[in-house]
Design a protein around this motif. Structure first.
Motif, PDB file in Angstrom:
ATOM      1  N   PHE A 109      -7.600   2.158  -5.694  1.00 56.65           N
ATOM      2  CA  PHE A 109      -6.044   2.424  -5.975  1.00 56.65           C
ATOM      3  C   PHE A 109      -6.050   2.152  -7.397  1.00 56.65           C
ATOM      4  CE2 PHE A 109      -5.171   1.479  -1.233  1.00 56.65           C
ATOM      5  CZ  PHE A 109      -5.091   2.978  -0.718  1.00 56.65           C
TER       6      PHE A 109
ATOM      7  N   LEU B 231       0.874  -1.174  -0.095  1.00 59.40           N
ATOM      8  CA  LEU B 231       0.032   0.097  -0.095  1.00 59.40           C
ATOM      9  C   LEU B 231       0.897   1.271  -0.053  1.00 59.40           C
ATOM     10  CD1 LEU B 231      -2.582  -1.127   2.584  1.00 59.40           C
ATOM     11  CD2 LEU B 231      -2.902  -1.337   0.163  1.00 59.40           C
TER      12      LEU B 231
ATOM     13  N   GLY C  18       2.645   0.785  -3.980  1.00 60.02           N
ATOM     14  CA  GLY C  18       1.625   0.274  -4.999  1.00 60.02           C
ATOM     15  C   GLY C  18       2.060  -0.917  -5.674  1.00 60.02           C
TER      16      GLY C  18
ATOM     17  N   ASN D 163     -10.474   8.920   3.317  1.00 58.75           N
ATOM     18  CA  ASN D 163      -9.106   8.228   3.125  1.00 58.75           C
ATOM     19  C   ASN D 163      -8.963   6.899   4.168  1.00 58.75           C
ATOM     20  OD1 ASN D 163      -7.585   9.720   1.015  1.00 58.75           O
ATOM     21  ND2 ASN D 163      -7.269  11.325   2.480  1.00 58.75           N
TER      22      ASN D 163
ATOM     23  N   GLY E  83      -8.562  -0.022  -2.284  1.00 59.83           N
ATOM     24  CA  GLY E  83      -8.710   1.349  -2.441  1.00 59.83           C
ATOM     25  C   GLY E  83      -9.000   2.167  -0.962  1.00 59.83           C
ATOM     26  N   ARG E  84      -9.766   3.022  -1.047  1.00 59.13           N
ATOM     27  CA  ARG E  84      -9.949   4.027  -0.021  1.00 59.13           C
ATOM     28  C   ARG E  84     -11.496   4.375   0.230  1.00 59.13           C
ATOM     29  NH1 ARG E  84      -5.681   5.978   2.887  1.00 59.13           N
ATOM     30  NH2 ARG E  84      -3.527   5.912   1.775  1.00 59.13           N
TER      31      ARG E  84
ATOM     32  N   GLN F 106      -8.439   3.208   4.407  1.00 62.20           N
ATOM     33  CA  GLN F 106      -8.358   1.991   3.687  1.00 62.20           C
ATOM     34  C   GLN F 106      -9.494   0.957   3.677  1.00 62.20           C
ATOM     35  OE1 GLN F 106      -4.476   0.683   4.777  1.00 62.20           O
ATOM     36  NE2 GLN F 106      -3.389   2.585   4.079  1.00 62.20           N
TER      37      GLN F 106
END
Length: 337
Positions: free
Chosen positions: A289, A79, A82, A327, A308-309, A329
């Motif tokens: 993401f 994370l 990436g 934001n 993602g978030r 996670q």
């Protein structure tokens, strides 16, 4: 709004004739697995998912125990930088299926085949996961040695017949109850998991149903405002007239949710998904993401995990001071089973 029946007293899963005895949900493990009464016990399937996260790395680890098939699915998501590396094992069983431990506090399971060695050990304090996977993802070796320590009492259990036929059933336990400590190694990279910063949930399902089902779940397990937040929003499985598995946990306390409306773009993993609950209880967006324009996702046979978030609010705790999810996670799981 669907009726939400909370089961408060211990009860068996099956009646003497093999039918599902109760339908509803509970915040404690009140459902007793009396498999000797289940007429189709030889056809029961199990799936156990463990998800570990420390903010920098996430580990998705699943074992699936079908009648004549056994699967192991693993994904490691970095994370911080990436990227996802994943792999899975599919084992056809010719004569009999394997058995996962039924007692969360006792029992051990081992598997050694096709370049992978796995050992799961349940104890009164938690769970050990030890796994070595050679040439993971076709590249480097994967290794993990993790202890999940249980420190939260409340969890979600749901029991439902499938499509109003009580011979078929769906039994679910979502347990965001653990901290994690240990290590994950992938080639020359090692991720350290420390008890004060790494969290884990276990998602266990057991079912017997007449057809394949398309399933999706949005989940999170992170810190918000210095308190732990865990989320479970899932598509309908079985007859949900008396309960579903939609819920979230905040500071160790379970908050039940009713029906959720979901909007997304089919076959576009890089697009957001939108979730809304009745009476403004929940209004959030999941944004994947992306890495070089592609969703940060793991494809594991008939399962896809997208990282993602979350953005938005949950008003269920305090209508004057909503829980802000900006934001946070999260991840989505799509599967056929």
């Amino acid at each position: 709004m669907k009726l939400q029946r909370e089961i408060l007293e211990p009860c068996n899963i099956f009646e003497e004739n093999g039918s599902v005895m109760q339908a509803g949900w509970s915040r404690t493990p009140v459902f007793i697995r009396n498999d000797e009464q289940g007429r189709s016990v030889a056809k029961h399937c199990e799936r156990e998912i463990c998800f570990v996260n420390n903010g920098e790395v996430s580990l998705y680890f699943a074992v699936e125990n079908y009648v004549k098939e056994f699967n192991i699915k693993i994904a490691v998501a970095d994370l911080k930088h990436g990227g996802v590396i994943c792999d899975n094992i599919n084992k056809k069983l010719r004569f009999s299926k394997v058995e996962l431990p039924s007692d969360d506090r006792n029992g051990e399971f081992t598997f050694d085949d096709k370049g992978i060695t796995l050992k799961l050990t349940n104890t009164i304090d938690g769970k050990f996961i030890r796994c070595a996977y050679r040439e993971f993802g076709g590249f480097d070796d994967f290794y993990c040695n993790i202890f999940l320590k249980k420190n939260i009492e409340e969890s979600l259990s749901e029991l439902a017949p499938f499509e109003r036929n009580r011979k078929y059933y769906y039994f679910k336990r979502f347990m965001p109850c653990y901290t994690a400590q240990g290590a994950i190694k992938l080639g020359g990279i090692e991720y350290s998991l420390k008890e004060n910063t790494a969290r884990a949930y276990i998602d266990k399902t057991r079912y017997f149903k007449p057809r394949e089902h398309q399933y999706q779940r949005l989940s999170a397990d992170c810190m918000l405002g210095g308190k732990r937040f865990s989320l479970n929003l899932a598509s309908r499985v079985g007859d949900n007239r008396y309960g579903n598995e939609n819920c979230f946990f905040y500071d160790g306390k379970l908050e039940k949710l009713s029906q959720i409306t979901v909007k997304g773009t089919p076959n576009r993993n890089d697009r957001p998904y939108y979730y809304k609950g009745g009476m403004s209880a929940l209004d959030i967006m999941f944004k994947p993401f992306t890495v070089r324009g592609e969703a940060m996702a793991a494809k594991l046979g008939n399962t896809t995990v997208i990282f993602g978030r979350l953005y938005g609010t949950i008003n269920r705790i305090d209508y004057d001071k909503p829980l802000e999810l900006d934001n946070a996670q999260a991840h989505m799981i799509f599967s056929e089973f």
